[in-house]
Design an enzyme around this catalytic site. Structure first.
Site: not given
Ligand SMILES: Nc1ncnc2c1ncn2[C@@H]1O[C@H](COP(=O)(O)OP(=O)(O)OP(=O)(O)O)[C@@H](O)[C@H]1O
Ligand SMILES: [Mg+2]
Lengths: 159, 107
Positions: A63, A122, A67
């Protein structure tokens, strides 16, 4: 070795010693999502985790790494840093760091079902998965500078 | 490579797709293309996503399932999940997606 001793002093107050550590740096490209899972798995496997614990760790790492690939660098690539430490109290600390775009509002980003993704592929549960599959998740982020996610997993005692 | 990662079978109005191995963001892309092309050419009444040969899945995998649910619903097709591991169920529950799909136990 000297470095190890200094770090162990720092951990004395927690009554635990640093047992092993690893640092890896790799391009934040999608094929390295499985590479990252595998290297962390290989490191942690030395400390007799249960099959479930290892699977939890692989998922949480996936995860955080995904990200970085998807959000931090927007698929354009960049550098991904992973640091793993194992301690004598059987806790494992995993840091996943990027120098990407950063997160404006960390609290909001961590809410289940929050996503900035526009593709419809997502659902915004990455942080919820990390929380559910590890004992603690800490996120430090500076917009424009990058993000560091620290995961802690306590392995059950042996036997 | 990409082709061996998924087995597609049709049985009347029922299309079953069984991906193998790991579903992460990296592998989701080709799986998505394969499932969507099978879905649009077969236009089945029921799409079964058989996960019994999956040994890893994260939120990108959940995204793949939800995306297919969306596409299938648009053409009036029902989506069912088969062979979900306890871990996959946990991920579905985190997103409240466990109620969306009819879950079939392994035939
Ligand atoms: N390393 C990162 N750099 C920049 N933004 C991030 C990072 N990690 C998370 N985010 C932000 O936080 C939000 C939520 O992250 P999360 O992993 O919970 O959900 P997602 O990646 O959007 O969807 P999923 O993980 O369910 O596929 C992301 O949509 C993004 O905007
Ligand atoms: Mg994610």
């Amino acid at each position: 070795m000297e470095q190890f001793k200094a770090k162990n002093k720092e951990n004395e107050k927690n009554k635990r010693a640093l047992v092993n550590e690893m640092k890896v740096k790799m391009p934040a490209v999608s094929e390295n999502e499985s590479t990252a899972r595998s290297v962390v798995n290989a490191f942690v496997a030395h400390y007799d985790p249960t099959v479930e614990e290892l699977a939890d760790i692989r998922c949480a790492v996936s995860e955080a790494v995904t990200n970085c690939v998807v959000h931090a660098y927007g698929g354009r690539g960049g550098v991904l840093y992973i640091g793993v430490k194992a301690y004598s109290d059987r806790s494992v600390k995993i840091e996943i760091r990027d120098k990407g775009r950063g997160i404006e509002d960390v609290k909001k980003a961590m809410e289940p079902l929050f996503t900035t993704d526009k593709s419809g592929e997502r659902s915004g549960i990455g942080f919820a998965v990390m929380q559910s599959f590890s004992d603690s998740v800490k996120v430090r982020s500076v917009p424009g500078k990058g993000t560091c996610v620290t995961l802690i997993k306590k392995l059950a005692s042996e036997e | 490579m990409a082709n061996s990662r998924i087995v597609v079978t049709t049985d009347g109005a029922r299309l079953t797709v069984a991906p193998r191995g790991e579903i992460d963001h990296h592998s989701a892309r080709s799986l998505r293309e394969r499932i969507d092309s099978a879905l649009y050419s077969a236009r089945p009444e029921v799409l079964v996503l058989d996960l019994s040969h999956i040994d890893f899945m994260d939120s990108s995998g959940l995204g793949l399932l939800l995306g297919r649910y969306q596409r299938a619903s648009e053409i009036g097709c029902e989506v069912r999940l088969m062979g979900c591991s306890a871990r996959t169920k946990r991920i579905l529950e985190l997103a409240g997606a466990d109620k969306l799909f009819k879950i079939e136990e392994r035939a």
